[in-house]
Design a protein around this motif. Structure first.
Motif, PDB file in Angstrom:
ATOM      1  N   LEU A 176       4.658 -21.169 109.932  1.00  0.00           N
ATOM      2  CA  LEU A 176       3.357 -21.847 109.957  1.00  0.00           C
ATOM      3  C   LEU A 176       3.467 -22.986 110.949  1.00  0.00           C
ATOM      4  CD1 LEU A 176       1.198 -22.949 106.908  1.00  0.00           C
ATOM      5  CD2 LEU A 176       1.660 -24.523 108.777  1.00  0.00           C
ATOM      6  N   LEU A 177       2.503 -23.093 111.834  1.00  0.00           N
ATOM      7  CA  LEU A 177       2.461 -24.190 112.803  1.00  0.00           C
ATOM      8  C   LEU A 177       1.012 -24.434 113.175  1.00  0.00           C
ATOM      9  CD1 LEU A 177       3.690 -26.278 114.695  1.00  0.00           C
ATOM     10  CD2 LEU A 177       4.135 -24.439 116.343  1.00  0.00           C
ATOM     11  N   ARG A 178       0.519 -25.625 112.827  1.00  0.00           N
ATOM     12  CA  ARG A 178      -0.889 -25.907 113.112  1.00  0.00           C
ATOM     13  C   ARG A 178      -1.139 -27.406 113.152  1.00  0.00           C
ATOM     14  NH1 ARG A 178      -2.753 -23.689 107.174  1.00  0.00           N
ATOM     15  NH2 ARG A 178      -2.019 -25.477 105.940  1.00  0.00           N
ATOM     16  N   GLU A 179      -2.203 -27.772 113.851  1.00  0.00           N
ATOM     17  CA  GLU A 179      -2.774 -29.106 113.787  1.00  0.00           C
ATOM     18  C   GLU A 179      -4.077 -28.994 113.017  1.00  0.00           C
ATOM     19  OE1 GLU A 179      -2.861 -31.427 117.407  1.00  0.00           O
ATOM     20  OE2 GLU A 179      -1.246 -30.216 118.277  1.00  0.00           O
ATOM     21  N   THR A 180      -4.305 -29.927 112.102  1.00  0.00           N
ATOM     22  CA  THR A 180      -5.484 -29.853 111.264  1.00  0.00           C
ATOM     23  C   THR A 180      -5.885 -31.252 110.817  1.00  0.00           C
ATOM     24  OG1 THR A 180      -6.446 -28.733 109.321  1.00  0.00           O
ATOM     25  CG2 THR A 180      -4.190 -29.565 109.095  1.00  0.00           C
ATOM     26  N   GLU A 181      -7.055 -31.351 110.219  1.00  0.00           N
ATOM     27  CA  GLU A 181      -7.502 -32.578 109.572  1.00  0.00           C
ATOM     28  C   GLU A 181      -7.507 -32.361 108.068  1.00  0.00           C
ATOM     29  OE1 GLU A 181     -10.501 -34.953 112.590  1.00  0.00           O
ATOM     30  OE2 GLU A 181     -11.357 -33.719 110.995  1.00  0.00           O
ATOM     31  N   ARG A 182      -7.066 -33.359 107.335  1.00  0.00           N
ATOM     32  CA  ARG A 182      -7.140 -33.270 105.882  1.00  0.00           C
ATOM     33  C   ARG A 182      -7.145 -34.667 105.274  1.00  0.00           C
ATOM     34  NH1 ARG A 182      -2.947 -33.819 102.297  1.00  0.00           N
ATOM     35  NH2 ARG A 182      -0.817 -34.115 103.077  1.00  0.00           N
ATOM     36  N   GLU A 183      -7.638 -34.753 104.053  1.00  0.00           N
ATOM     37  CA  GLU A 183      -7.579 -35.998 103.304  1.00  0.00           C
ATOM     38  C   GLU A 183      -6.142 -36.223 102.849  1.00  0.00           C
ATOM     39  OE1 GLU A 183      -9.761 -38.421 102.260  1.00  0.00           O
ATOM     40  OE2 GLU A 183     -11.363 -37.632 103.518  1.00  0.00           O
ATOM     41  N   VAL A 184      -5.584 -37.346 103.222  1.00  0.00           N
ATOM     42  CA  VAL A 184      -4.247 -37.725 102.778  1.00  0.00           C
ATOM     43  C   VAL A 184      -4.381 -38.991 101.940  1.00  0.00           C
ATOM     44  CG1 VAL A 184      -1.903 -38.347 103.471  1.00  0.00           C
ATOM     45  CG2 VAL A 184      -3.208 -36.735 104.861  1.00  0.00           C
ATOM     46  N   ARG A 185      -4.109 -38.866 100.654  1.00  0.00           N
ATOM     47  CA  ARG A 185      -4.217 -40.012  99.745  1.00  0.00           C
ATOM     48  C   ARG A 185      -2.879 -40.166  99.042  1.00  0.00           C
ATOM     49  NH1 ARG A 185      -9.081 -42.594 100.444  1.00  0.00           N
ATOM     50  NH2 ARG A 185     -10.720 -41.145 101.038  1.00  0.00           N
ATOM     51  N   GLU A 186      -2.050 -41.040  99.583  1.00  0.00           N
ATOM     52  CA  GLU A 186      -0.699 -41.251  99.069  1.00  0.00           C
ATOM     53  C   GLU A 186      -0.483 -42.750  98.918  1.00  0.00           C
ATOM     54  OE1 GLU A 186       1.336 -37.254 101.047  1.00  0.00           O
ATOM     55  OE2 GLU A 186       1.696 -39.189 102.010  1.00  0.00           O
ATOM     56  N   GLY A 187      -0.728 -43.252  97.712  1.00  0.00           N
ATOM     57  CA  GLY A 187      -0.596 -44.680  97.472  1.00  0.00           C
ATOM     58  C   GLY A 187      -1.499 -45.488  98.387  1.00  0.00           C
ATOM     59  N   GLN A 188      -1.042 -46.681  98.739  1.00  0.00           N
ATOM     60  CA  GLN A 188      -1.817 -47.516  99.658  1.00  0.00           C
ATOM     61  C   GLN A 188      -1.442 -47.255 101.107  1.00  0.00           C
ATOM     62  OE1 GLN A 188       0.309 -51.146  97.949  1.00  0.00           O
ATOM     63  NE2 GLN A 188      -0.108 -51.884 100.021  1.00  0.00           N
ATOM     64  N   GLY A 189      -0.381 -46.483 101.347  1.00  0.00           N
ATOM     65  CA  GLY A 189       0.112 -46.301 102.702  1.00  0.00           C
ATOM     66  C   GLY A 189      -0.654 -45.283 103.518  1.00  0.00           C
ATOM     67  N   HIS A 190      -1.107 -44.213 102.881  1.00  0.00           N
ATOM     68  CA  HIS A 190      -1.859 -43.149 103.564  1.00  0.00           C
ATOM     69  C   HIS A 190      -3.182 -42.983 102.816  1.00  0.00           C
ATOM     70  CE1 HIS A 190       2.334 -41.372 104.720  1.00  0.00           C
ATOM     71  NE2 HIS A 190       1.962 -42.320 105.555  1.00  0.00           N
ATOM     72  N   THR A 191      -4.279 -43.289 103.480  1.00  0.00           N
ATOM     73  CA  THR A 191      -5.530 -43.450 102.739  1.00  0.00           C
ATOM     74  C   THR A 191      -6.738 -42.886 103.470  1.00  0.00           C
ATOM     75  OG1 THR A 191      -5.828 -45.632 103.739  1.00  0.00           O
ATOM     76  CG2 THR A 191      -4.732 -45.563 101.611  1.00  0.00           C
ATOM     77  N   GLY A 192      -6.897 -41.571 103.492  1.00  0.00           N
ATOM     78  CA  GLY A 192      -8.145 -41.041 104.006  1.00  0.00           C
ATOM     79  C   GLY A 192      -7.980 -39.860 104.942  1.00  0.00           C
ATOM     80  N   LEU A 193      -9.064 -39.541 105.622  1.00  0.00           N
ATOM     81  CA  LEU A 193      -9.073 -38.404 106.529  1.00  0.00           C
ATOM     82  C   LEU A 193      -8.093 -38.636 107.672  1.00  0.00           C
ATOM     83  CD1 LEU A 193     -10.481 -35.658 107.071  1.00  0.00           C
ATOM     84  CD2 LEU A 193     -12.053 -36.909 108.573  1.00  0.00           C
ATOM     85  N   ALA A 194      -7.231 -37.650 107.889  1.00  0.00           N
ATOM     86  CA  ALA A 194      -6.155 -37.831 108.848  1.00  0.00           C
ATOM     87  C   ALA A 194      -5.964 -36.576 109.677  1.00  0.00           C
ATOM     88  CB  ALA A 194      -4.849 -38.180 108.120  1.00  0.00           C
ATOM     89  N   ALA A 195      -5.415 -36.757 110.870  1.00  0.00           N
ATOM     90  CA  ALA A 195      -5.057 -35.653 111.754  1.00  0.00           C
ATOM     91  C   ALA A 195      -3.550 -35.436 111.654  1.00  0.00           C
ATOM     92  CB  ALA A 195      -5.445 -35.988 113.192  1.00  0.00           C
ATOM     93  N   VAL A 196      -3.155 -34.220 111.266  1.00  0.00           N
ATOM     94  CA  VAL A 196      -1.742 -33.961 110.986  1.00  0.00           C
ATOM     95  C   VAL A 196      -1.273 -32.694 111.689  1.00  0.00           C
ATOM     96  CG1 VAL A 196      -1.856 -35.102 108.728  1.00  0.00           C
ATOM     97  CG2 VAL A 196      -2.236 -32.630 108.886  1.00  0.00           C
ATOM     98  N   VAL A 197       0.038 -32.604 111.841  1.00  0.00           N
ATOM     99  CA  VAL A 197       0.717 -31.392 112.262  1.00  0.00           C
ATOM    100  C   VAL A 197       1.522 -30.888 111.074  1.00  0.00           C
ATOM    101  CG1 VAL A 197       2.447 -30.390 113.813  1.00  0.00           C
ATOM    102  CG2 VAL A 197       0.917 -32.178 114.644  1.00  0.00           C
ATOM    103  N   GLN A 198       1.434 -29.593 110.817  1.00  0.00           N
ATOM    104  CA  GLN A 198       2.178 -28.967 109.732  1.00  0.00           C
ATOM    105  C   GLN A 198       3.030 -27.829 110.310  1.00  0.00           C
ATOM    106  OE1 GLN A 198      -1.157 -27.886 107.216  1.00  0.00           O
ATOM    107  NE2 GLN A 198      -1.042 -29.807 106.086  1.00  0.00           N
ATOM    108  N   PHE A 199       4.294 -27.821 109.892  1.00  0.00           N
ATOM    109  CA  PHE A 199       5.222 -26.847 110.454  1.00  0.00           C
ATOM    110  C   PHE A 199       6.197 -26.379 109.387  1.00  0.00           C
ATOM    111  CE2 PHE A 199       9.387 -26.354 112.935  1.00  0.00           C
ATOM    112  CZ  PHE A 199       9.117 -25.048 113.337  1.00  0.00           C
ATOM    113  N   ILE A 200       6.360 -25.055 109.307  1.00  0.00           N
ATOM    114  CA  ILE A 200       7.425 -24.464 108.509  1.00  0.00           C
ATOM    115  C   ILE A 200       8.168 -23.500 109.439  1.00  0.00           C
ATOM    116  CG2 ILE A 200       8.056 -23.078 106.497  1.00  0.00           C
ATOM    117  CD1 ILE A 200       5.383 -23.939 105.228  1.00  0.00           C
TER     118      ILE A 200
END
Length: 205
Positions: A176-200
Motif C-alpha cells: 500500500l502506498l498513497r497520499e491522502t487526507e484524513r482526520e487525525v485526532r491524537e491528543g493535543q498534538g495532532h488535531t484535525g484534517l491532515a495530509a498524510v502519506v501511508q505506506f506498507i
C-alpha cells in the motif's frame, strides 16, 4: 552534534513532561487498521509515550519502542503497566541507532519525521533489520501538510511524499502506498484534517 542531540532530547522531554499524554493513549488509526499484517518482534521508531507499542502488546506482540526521550519512554512503561502488558524500551538517538540485522518481523514508523540525511542512514539499516518477509508500516505527514496547523514539522525536508517513499525504500514490495487526507485526532498534538502519506512495504522472503 552533541548540542543538537541535547536540544532535541530536551524538546521532547518537555513535550512529554505533562500529566496528560501529548498524543493521547489510543493507537494511530492507520496502524490499528492494518496491525494484523504485523508479526513480532516489532520495532517502533520514535515511540514516544507508548500508545502504539502498548496497543500491539495488547495483541500479543513483542514490541521494542525506541525514542530519544527518557520522559516519554517512562510514560510508555507506565501505560503498559496500567494496561497489564509488557513492552521493551530503548532510549536512543535514531541518528546513531543501529538495529540488529534480521531481528524484527515488523518495523513501524508513525509520524516519526526525520531529516533526509538521517533517513538515508537509518532506512537501509531498518530494511536490514527486518526478517525475510517482514513488514514496514509508515504513516507521516505529506508535503501538502506544510501550510496546515493540524500537526507535523514546518520543514519540507522532513515531510514525506510517494516519490520520497519510492526512492528511499526501493527494495521493499509496496503493499500500500498513497497520499491522502484524513482526520487525525491524537491528543493535543495532532488535531484535525491532515495530509498524510501511508505506506506498507514487505521485504522479499
Amino acid at each position: 552534534m552533541a548540542d543538537g542531540l541535547n536540544a532535541a532530547s530536551t524538546h521532547w522531554d518537555d513535550r512529554y513532561s505533562g500529566a496528560a499524554f501529548f498524543y493521547g493513549t489510543a493507537p494511530n488509526d492507520f496502524l490499528a487498521e492494518h496491525h494484523r499484517l504485523l508479526a513480532g518482534p516489532v520495532l517502533s521508531l520514535s515511540e514516544g509515550e507508548g500508545r502504539n507499542a502498548v496497543f500491539l502488546a495488547q495483541r500479543g506482540l513483542d514490541v521494542l519502542g525506541v525514542d530519544l526521550s527518557e520522559v516519554g519512554l517512562r510514560k510508555a512503561e507506565q501505560l503498559a503497566a496500567e494496561r497489564g502488558v509488557h513492552i521493551r524500551t530503548l532510549c536512543a538517538d535514531l541518528a546513531t541507532y543501529t538495529p540488529q540485522a534480521e531481528q524484527f518481523g515488523a518495523v513501524i514508523s508513525i509520524f516519526a519525521h526525520l531529516p533526509s540525511s538521517l533517513r538515508q542512514r537509518l532506512y537501509p539499516l531498518v530494511v536490514r533489520s527486518l526478517k525475510p518477509g517482514g513488514i514496514f508500516l509508515l504513516e507521516a505527514y505529506s508535503l501538502d501538510q506544510l501550510p496546515r496547523s493540524t500537526g507535523g514539522p514546518k520543514d519540507a525536508d522532513m515531510l514525506m511524499s510517494v516519490d520520497k517513499i519510492r526512492a528511499e525504500w526501493p527494495t521493499l514490495e509496496p503493499l500500500l502506498l498513497r497520499e491522502t487526507e484524513r482526520e487525525v485526532r491524537e491528543g493535543q498534538g495532532h488535531t484535525g484534517l491532515a495530509a498524510v502519506v501511508q505506506f506498507i512495504g514487505r521485504k522479499p522472503a
